[in-house]
Motif scaffolding. Structure first.
Motif, mmCIF file in Angstrom:
data_model
loop_
_atom_site.group_PDB
_atom_site.id
_atom_site.type_symbol
_atom_site.label_atom_id
_atom_site.label_comp_id
_atom_site.label_asym_id
_atom_site.label_seq_id
_atom_site.Cartn_x
_atom_site.Cartn_y
_atom_site.Cartn_z
ATOM 1 N N PHE A 59 0.897 -1.319 -0.034
ATOM 2 C CA PHE A 59 0.091 0.061 -0.134
ATOM 3 C C PHE A 59 0.881 1.229 -0.087
ATOM 4 O O PHE A 59 0.447 2.180 -0.591
ATOM 5 N N ILE A 60 2.032 1.333 0.709
ATOM 6 C CA ILE A 60 2.783 2.308 0.532
ATOM 7 C C ILE A 60 3.130 2.799 -0.754
ATOM 8 O O ILE A 60 3.550 3.657 -1.477
ATOM 9 N N ASN A 61 3.740 1.744 -1.402
ATOM 10 C CA ASN A 61 4.439 1.780 -2.753
ATOM 11 C C ASN A 61 3.316 2.156 -3.595
ATOM 12 O O ASN A 61 3.509 2.890 -4.630
ATOM 13 N N LEU A 62 1.848 1.553 -3.728
ATOM 14 C CA LEU A 62 1.088 2.283 -4.447
ATOM 15 C C LEU A 62 0.774 3.565 -4.156
ATOM 16 O O LEU A 62 0.390 4.233 -5.146
ATOM 17 N N ALA A 63 0.529 4.019 -2.958
ATOM 18 C CA ALA A 63 0.259 5.447 -2.520
ATOM 19 C C ALA A 63 1.531 6.350 -3.251
ATOM 20 O O ALA A 63 1.141 7.369 -3.573
ATOM 21 N N TRP A 64 2.694 5.884 -2.830
ATOM 22 C CA TRP A 64 3.896 6.465 -3.559
ATOM 23 C C TRP A 64 3.695 6.783 -5.037
ATOM 24 O O TRP A 64 3.970 8.062 -5.422
ATOM 25 N N LEU A 65 3.509 5.930 -5.641
ATOM 26 C CA LEU A 65 3.173 5.937 -7.211
ATOM 27 C C LEU A 65 2.117 6.912 -7.454
ATOM 28 O O LEU A 65 2.255 7.627 -8.329
ATOM 29 N N GLY A 66 1.000 6.761 -6.800
ATOM 30 C CA GLY A 66 0.045 7.739 -6.922
ATOM 31 C C GLY A 66 -0.029 9.218 -6.598
ATOM 32 O O GLY A 66 -0.475 9.930 -7.473
ATOM 33 N N VAL A 67 0.953 9.282 -5.658
ATOM 34 C CA VAL A 67 0.978 10.652 -5.180
ATOM 35 C C VAL A 67 2.322 11.200 -5.711
ATOM 36 O O VAL A 67 2.316 12.400 -6.370
ATOM 37 N N VAL A 68 3.475 10.628 -5.695
ATOM 38 C CA VAL A 68 4.835 11.091 -5.986
ATOM 39 C C VAL A 68 5.078 10.808 -7.510
ATOM 40 O O VAL A 68 5.476 11.605 -8.250
ATOM 41 N N GLY A 69 4.500 9.614 -8.021
ATOM 42 C CA GLY A 69 4.918 9.094 -9.345
ATOM 43 C C GLY A 69 6.440 8.522 -9.394
ATOM 44 O O GLY A 69 6.596 7.471 -9.290
ATOM 45 N N ALA A 70 7.422 9.341 -9.392
ATOM 46 C CA ALA A 70 8.788 8.668 -9.576
ATOM 47 C C ALA A 70 9.483 8.613 -8.214
ATOM 48 O O ALA A 70 8.931 9.008 -7.190
ATOM 49 N N GLY A 71 10.517 8.250 -8.316
ATOM 50 C CA GLY A 71 11.651 8.149 -7.163
ATOM 51 C C GLY A 71 11.193 6.971 -6.092
ATOM 52 O O GLY A 71 10.983 7.161 -4.850
ATOM 53 N N GLN A 72 10.903 5.801 -6.923
ATOM 54 C CA GLN A 72 10.516 4.863 -5.912
ATOM 55 C C GLN A 72 11.479 4.107 -4.778
ATOM 56 O O GLN A 72 11.104 3.636 -3.876
ATOM 57 N N PRO A 73 12.698 4.377 -5.257
ATOM 58 C CA PRO A 73 13.621 4.129 -4.210
ATOM 59 C C PRO A 73 13.618 4.844 -2.568
ATOM 60 O O PRO A 73 13.724 4.222 -1.647
ATOM 61 N N TYR A 74 12.749 5.776 -2.805
ATOM 62 C CA TYR A 74 12.633 6.560 -1.728
ATOM 63 C C TYR A 74 11.549 5.773 -0.826
ATOM 64 O O TYR A 74 11.295 5.849 0.371
ATOM 65 N N ALA A 75 10.499 5.295 -1.747
ATOM 66 C CA ALA A 75 9.584 4.460 -1.099
ATOM 67 C C ALA A 75 10.056 3.451 -0.361
ATOM 68 O O ALA A 75 9.304 2.917 0.717
ATOM 69 N N LEU A 76 11.300 2.861 -0.815
ATOM 70 C CA LEU A 76 11.739 1.585 -0.347
ATOM 71 C C LEU A 76 12.445 1.953 1.234
ATOM 72 O O LEU A 76 12.103 1.061 2.131
ATOM 73 N N VAL A 77 12.805 3.183 1.256
ATOM 74 C CA VAL A 77 13.404 3.699 2.674
ATOM 75 C C VAL A 77 11.889 3.858 3.736
ATOM 76 O O VAL A 77 12.245 3.248 4.776
ATOM 77 N N VAL A 78 10.970 4.503 3.104
ATOM 78 C CA VAL A 78 9.841 4.551 3.938
ATOM 79 C C VAL A 78 9.355 3.009 4.408
ATOM 80 O O VAL A 78 8.741 2.784 5.544
ATOM 81 N N CYS A 79 9.272 2.039 3.357
ATOM 82 C CA CYS A 79 8.762 0.832 3.723
ATOM 83 C C CYS A 79 9.800 0.003 4.529
ATOM 84 O O CYS A 79 9.302 -0.636 5.564
ATOM 85 N N LEU A 80 11.211 0.262 4.768
ATOM 86 C CA LEU A 80 12.067 -0.195 5.616
ATOM 87 C C LEU A 80 11.813 0.254 6.884
ATOM 88 O O LEU A 80 11.853 -0.391 7.875
#
Length: 90
Positions: A59-80
């Motif tokens: 869900f964090i990754n899906l929300a990240w894609l919907g809100v931010v779009g790019a920069g998925q490695p930053y979502a990995l940091v949030v997930c960790l």
């Protein structure tokens, strides 16, 4: 496997999930755990916390894609950070 259009990130993702399942199975056999009650006020084991972490990370990754779009490695940091919190307090 041509019909699945495997890419290195996809294969890595599934390999990591499979490795996590194997590691947690070995941990459950070698070091049996009694369920504990955390902030959710339900009994959870390591496997339960892993499931909660994987579901929340999706869900964090899906929300990240919907809100931010790019920069998925930053979502990995949030997930960790989320995973560390789940395993510590849930």
């Amino acid at each position: 496997m041509d019909w699945m259009a495997w890419t290195w990130p996809t294969a890595t993702f599934f390999a990591v999930i499979a490795t996590l399942l194997i590691v947690f199975t070995v941990l459950a056999i070698r070091f049996p755990e009694t369920p504990r009650v955390g902030i959710l006020r339900i009994e959870t084991t390591r496997g339960d916390r892993l499931f909660i972490t994987l579901l929340g990370s999706a869900f964090i990754n899906l929300a990240w894609l919907g809100v931010v779009g790019a920069g998925q490695p930053y979502a990995l940091v949030v997930c960790l950070i989320y995973a560390a919190a789940v395993f510590r307090w849930v």
